[in-house]
Design a protein around this motif. Structure first.
Motif, PDB file in Angstrom:
ATOM      1  N   ALA A   1       0.862  -1.037   0.035  1.00 32.01           N
ATOM      2  CA  ALA A   1      -0.121   0.121   0.002  1.00 32.01           C
ATOM      3  C   ALA A   1       0.624   1.313  -0.042  1.00 32.01           C
ATOM      4  O   ALA A   1       0.608   2.123  -0.952  1.00 32.01           O
ATOM      5  CB  ALA A   1      -0.951  -0.009   1.182  1.00 32.01           C
ATOM      6  N   ALA A   2       1.972   1.309   0.985  1.00 36.64           N
ATOM      7  CA  ALA A   2       2.843   2.395   0.841  1.00 36.64           C
ATOM      8  C   ALA A   2       3.674   2.435  -0.402  1.00 36.64           C
ATOM      9  O   ALA A   2       3.820   3.759  -0.806  1.00 36.64           O
ATOM     10  CB  ALA A   2       3.923   2.390   2.004  1.00 36.64           C
ATOM     11  N   ASP A   3       3.904   1.480  -1.062  1.00 33.97           N
ATOM     12  CA  ASP A   3       4.581   1.483  -2.528  1.00 33.97           C
ATOM     13  C   ASP A   3       3.764   2.245  -3.562  1.00 33.97           C
ATOM     14  O   ASP A   3       3.993   3.220  -4.212  1.00 33.97           O
ATOM     15  CB  ASP A   3       5.056   0.261  -2.811  1.00 33.97           C
ATOM     16  N   ALA A   4       2.432   1.735  -3.269  1.00 30.02           N
ATOM     17  CA  ALA A   4       1.497   2.341  -4.464  1.00 30.02           C
ATOM     18  C   ALA A   4       1.130   3.780  -4.067  1.00 30.02           C
ATOM     19  O   ALA A   4       1.146   4.612  -5.082  1.00 30.02           O
ATOM     20  CB  ALA A   4       0.007   1.492  -4.356  1.00 30.02           C
ATOM     21  N   ARG A   5       1.208   4.256  -2.917  1.00 26.38           N
ATOM     22  CA  ARG A   5       0.982   5.651  -2.497  1.00 26.38           C
ATOM     23  C   ARG A   5       2.011   6.282  -2.867  1.00 26.38           C
ATOM     24  O   ARG A   5       1.879   7.343  -3.779  1.00 26.38           O
ATOM     25  CB  ARG A   5       0.575   5.572  -1.007  1.00 26.38           C
ATOM     26  N   ASP A   6       3.220   5.782  -2.615  1.00 29.12           N
ATOM     27  CA  ASP A   6       4.367   6.802  -3.162  1.00 29.12           C
ATOM     28  C   ASP A   6       4.568   7.185  -4.559  1.00 29.12           C
ATOM     29  O   ASP A   6       5.142   8.095  -5.148  1.00 29.12           O
ATOM     30  CB  ASP A   6       5.748   5.954  -2.461  1.00 29.12           C
ATOM     31  N   GLU A   7       4.070   6.001  -5.220  1.00 37.23           N
ATOM     32  CA  GLU A   7       4.309   5.821  -6.805  1.00 37.23           C
ATOM     33  C   GLU A   7       3.080   6.829  -7.326  1.00 37.23           C
ATOM     34  O   GLU A   7       3.638   7.427  -8.242  1.00 37.23           O
ATOM     35  CB  GLU A   7       4.477   4.507  -7.426  1.00 37.23           C
ATOM     36  N   HIS A   8       1.974   6.625  -7.006  1.00 32.02           N
ATOM     37  CA  HIS A   8       0.788   7.367  -7.544  1.00 32.02           C
ATOM     38  C   HIS A   8       0.251   8.540  -6.771  1.00 32.02           C
ATOM     39  O   HIS A   8      -0.541   9.153  -7.487  1.00 32.02           O
ATOM     40  CB  HIS A   8      -0.211   5.998  -7.534  1.00 32.02           C
ATOM     41  N   ALA A   9       0.278   8.676  -5.769  1.00 35.68           N
ATOM     42  CA  ALA A   9      -0.230   9.642  -5.072  1.00 35.68           C
ATOM     43  C   ALA A   9       0.579  10.081  -3.635  1.00 35.68           C
ATOM     44  O   ALA A   9       0.226   9.869  -2.397  1.00 35.68           O
ATOM     45  CB  ALA A   9      -1.865   9.451  -4.392  1.00 35.68           C
ATOM     46  N   PRO A  10       1.578  10.640  -3.786  1.00 36.29           N
ATOM     47  CA  PRO A  10       2.658  10.777  -2.529  1.00 36.29           C
ATOM     48  C   PRO A  10       2.193  11.634  -1.379  1.00 36.29           C
ATOM     49  O   PRO A  10       2.451  11.422  -0.375  1.00 36.29           O
ATOM     50  CB  PRO A  10       3.798  11.451  -3.212  1.00 36.29           C
ATOM     51  N   ASN A  11       1.342  12.549  -1.650  1.00 39.79           N
ATOM     52  CA  ASN A  11       0.621  13.149  -0.576  1.00 39.79           C
ATOM     53  C   ASN A  11      -0.722  12.477  -0.011  1.00 39.79           C
ATOM     54  O   ASN A  11      -1.157  12.959   1.065  1.00 39.79           O
ATOM     55  CB  ASN A  11       0.126  14.792  -1.051  1.00 39.79           C
ATOM     56  N   MET A  12      -1.028  11.360  -0.458  1.00 36.63           N
ATOM     57  CA  MET A  12      -2.392  10.777   0.276  1.00 36.63           C
ATOM     58  C   MET A  12      -1.694   9.924   1.236  1.00 36.63           C
ATOM     59  O   MET A  12      -0.567   9.404   1.499  1.00 36.63           O
ATOM     60  CB  MET A  12      -2.662   9.566  -1.057  1.00 36.63           C
ATOM     61  N   LEU A  13      -2.794   9.871   2.468  1.00 35.21           N
ATOM     62  CA  LEU A  13      -2.334   9.284   3.702  1.00 35.21           C
ATOM     63  C   LEU A  13      -2.432   7.756   3.752  1.00 35.21           C
ATOM     64  O   LEU A  13      -3.583   7.449   3.016  1.00 35.21           O
ATOM     65  CB  LEU A  13      -2.849   9.971   4.790  1.00 35.21           C
ATOM     66  N   LEU A  14      -1.884   7.078   4.433  1.00 34.15           N
ATOM     67  CA  LEU A  14      -2.007   5.702   4.439  1.00 34.15           C
ATOM     68  C   LEU A  14      -2.433   5.334   6.064  1.00 34.15           C
ATOM     69  O   LEU A  14      -1.466   5.738   6.590  1.00 34.15           O
ATOM     70  CB  LEU A  14      -0.923   4.781   4.061  1.00 34.15           C
ATOM     71  N   LYS A  15      -3.549   4.702   6.181  1.00 30.18           N
ATOM     72  CA  LYS A  15      -4.082   4.476   7.548  1.00 30.18           C
ATOM     73  C   LYS A  15      -4.229   2.898   7.688  1.00 30.18           C
ATOM     74  O   LYS A  15      -4.682   2.273   7.017  1.00 30.18           O
ATOM     75  CB  LYS A  15      -5.308   4.799   8.104  1.00 30.18           C
ATOM     76  N   ALA A  16      -3.486   2.215   8.572  1.00 23.83           N
ATOM     77  CA  ALA A  16      -3.277   0.819   8.815  1.00 23.83           C
ATOM     78  C   ALA A  16      -4.023   0.342   9.985  1.00 23.83           C
ATOM     79  O   ALA A  16      -3.739   0.800  11.176  1.00 23.83           O
ATOM     80  CB  ALA A  16      -1.819   0.327   8.888  1.00 23.83           C
ATOM     81  N   ARG A  17      -4.717  -0.715   9.842  1.00 26.29           N
ATOM     82  CA  ARG A  17      -5.783  -1.244  10.941  1.00 26.29           C
ATOM     83  C   ARG A  17      -5.445  -2.362  11.215  1.00 26.29           C
ATOM     84  O   ARG A  17      -5.244  -3.411  10.318  1.00 26.29           O
ATOM     85  CB  ARG A  17      -7.144  -0.836  10.367  1.00 26.29           C
ATOM     86  N   THR A  18      -5.309  -2.701  12.550  1.00 27.29           N
ATOM     87  CA  THR A  18      -5.158  -4.044  12.968  1.00 27.29           C
ATOM     88  C   THR A  18      -6.555  -4.480  13.858  1.00 27.29           C
ATOM     89  O   THR A  18      -6.937  -3.719  14.557  1.00 27.29           O
ATOM     90  CB  THR A  18      -4.171  -4.342  13.745  1.00 27.29           C
ATOM     91  N   ASP A  19      -6.759  -5.504  13.533  1.00 30.67           N
ATOM     92  CA  ASP A  19      -8.051  -6.145  14.639  1.00 30.67           C
ATOM     93  C   ASP A  19      -7.559  -7.505  15.350  1.00 30.67           C
ATOM     94  O   ASP A  19      -8.114  -8.270  15.774  1.00 30.67           O
ATOM     95  CB  ASP A  19      -9.317  -6.751  13.428  1.00 30.67           C
ATOM     96  N   ALA A  20      -6.082  -7.302  15.794  1.00 28.62           N
ATOM     97  CA  ALA A  20      -5.439  -8.328  16.253  1.00 28.62           C
ATOM     98  C   ALA A  20      -5.900  -8.394  17.729  1.00 28.62           C
ATOM     99  O   ALA A  20      -5.648  -9.496  18.542  1.00 28.62           O
ATOM    100  CB  ALA A  20      -4.158  -8.413  16.149  1.00 28.62           C
ATOM    101  N   THR A  21      -6.554  -7.450  18.330  1.00 34.26           N
ATOM    102  CA  THR A  21      -6.940  -7.527  19.826  1.00 34.26           C
ATOM    103  C   THR A  21      -7.591  -8.508  20.278  1.00 34.26           C
ATOM    104  O   THR A  21      -7.275  -9.234  21.334  1.00 34.26           O
ATOM    105  CB  THR A  21      -7.341  -6.003  20.170  1.00 34.26           C
ATOM    106  N   GLU A  22      -8.776  -8.825  19.781  1.00 34.00           N
ATOM    107  CA  GLU A  22      -9.698  -9.782  20.319  1.00 34.00           C
ATOM    108  C   GLU A  22      -8.994 -11.263  20.053  1.00 34.00           C
ATOM    109  O   GLU A  22      -8.846 -11.849  20.889  1.00 34.00           O
ATOM    110  CB  GLU A  22     -11.075  -9.665  19.400  1.00 34.00           C
ATOM    111  N   PRO A  23      -8.528 -11.404  18.697  1.00 29.18           N
ATOM    112  CA  PRO A  23      -7.848 -12.880  18.784  1.00 29.18           C
ATOM    113  C   PRO A  23      -6.634 -13.303  19.352  1.00 29.18           C
ATOM    114  O   PRO A  23      -6.303 -14.084  19.857  1.00 29.18           O
ATOM    115  CB  PRO A  23      -7.890 -13.138  17.131  1.00 29.18           C
ATOM    116  N   ASP A  24      -5.749 -12.133  19.487  1.00 25.12           N
ATOM    117  CA  ASP A  24      -4.509 -12.324  19.738  1.00 25.12           C
ATOM    118  C   ASP A  24      -3.823 -11.594  20.968  1.00 25.12           C
ATOM    119  O   ASP A  24      -2.767 -11.694  21.497  1.00 25.12           O
ATOM    120  CB  ASP A  24      -3.450 -12.213  18.506  1.00 25.12           C
TER     121      ASP A  24
END
Length: 299
Positions: free
Chosen positions: A140-163
């Motif tokens: 995702a970061a690579d695509a952002r850097d190549e195609h829309a450098p100013n776009m923000l990338l938000k990364a979500r985890t749902d690991a709290t419940e299972p792990d």
């Protein structure tokens, strides 16, 4: 472009960034008119409103890209877009980010659930292995850097419940190292959990307050001012506007049911906005102006 730089500046400020959920053009315009500086295109909101289905993986990339494009065209505020798991592996994530950048997204969120994903506040979630999750954020970061450098990338985890919370924190830090601008652990169970994640993760933290004005059985309802004091950078309210719209539509239909049962004139002005307010909201004055400017000379 698309308010991406403006959004980055908001995140960098010490004040918390408040992000109501949106699901279509009119909901986004209402958010803008009420003075909010940004909105979050909720996957749940789109699935619920467009498909009348729960948020359990029914949406596709074309669904979300089409909705993103129409919403971005309707407002001037920057729009975050919920891209679920990216609709496949790391290569699919790369394509998803490109497509949503082209659709006008100011920020894109990618999560680490197994597909089909489900709303973060539903039971039965599972997440992909750690290395796979990190690789998808790298893509995702690579695509952002190549195609829309100013776009923000938000990364979500749902690991709290299972792990557990430790694993969620490990993933968020790895996501930040992989290029995420903002990180998000969904369905945290307590204020103490939120404080710990904010303290232990080296990236701006986003949390989910759901309805915003009504509590849920998962994450406690905490005011934005208190979240800011706890170290939270961004708070989203993805469920507010769909739930409020449902309440409003239900009220309107109940009033209509009463109206059709009487021979007398029946009005319920509190149940609906007036005509001028509605036509202003949907941009009729701007269309009138264009028609006046470009009317062919009939003489």
């Amino acid at each position: 472009m698309y308010g991406r730089q403006r959004l980055a500046e908001m995140i960098a400020e010490p004040e918390i960034t408040v992000v109501p959920g949106v699901y279509d053009g009119i909901s986004a315009r209402l958010v803008e008119q009420q003075g909010f500086e940004t909105g979050f295109l909720s996957g749940a909101g789109v699935s619920n409103s467009r498909l009348a289905q729960p948020d359990v993986g029914f949406l596709t990339l074309p669904d979300v890209a089409d909705q993103s494009r129409e919403i971005a065209d309707a407002v001037d505020i920057p729009i975050w877009v919920d891209a679920d798991t990216g609709y496949g592996n790391a290569v699919n994530v790369h394509r998803t980010v490109r497509k949503l950048a082209n659709a006008g997204a100011a920020a894109v969120m990618i999560e680490d659930q197994e597909w089909p994903k489900r709303c973060g506040h539903m039971a039965g979630k599972s997440v992909v292995p750690f290395d796979e999750a990190v690789t998808k954020i790298e893509a995702a970061a690579d695509a952002r850097d190549e195609h829309a450098p100013n776009m923000l990338l938000k990364a979500r985890t749902d690991a709290t419940e299972p792990d557990g919370l430790d694993e969620a924190i490990r993933r968020l830090n790895a996501f930040a190292d992989a290029g995420a601008d903002v990180v998000f652990a969904d369905a945290l169970r307590s204020a103490d959990d939120i404080r710990r994640v904010a303290a232990d993760v080296d990236a701006p933290l986003s949390v989910n307050m759901g309805f915003g004005v009504r509590s849920r059985p998962t994450t406690p309802l905490i005011p934005a001012a208190r979240l800011e004091e706890m170290g939270v950078a961004v708070v989203i309210y993805p469920r507010l506007i769909t739930a409020a719209a449902t309440a409003g539509m239900k009220r309107g239909l109940e009033e209509l049911a009463t109206a059709v049962e009487t021979r007398e004139e029946y009005e319920a002005p509190d149940a609906v906005v007036d005509w001028d307010t509605y036509t202003d909201l949907i941009g009729k004055p701007a269309v009138d102006d264009l028609e006046g400017r470009f009317r062919a000379d009939s003489g």
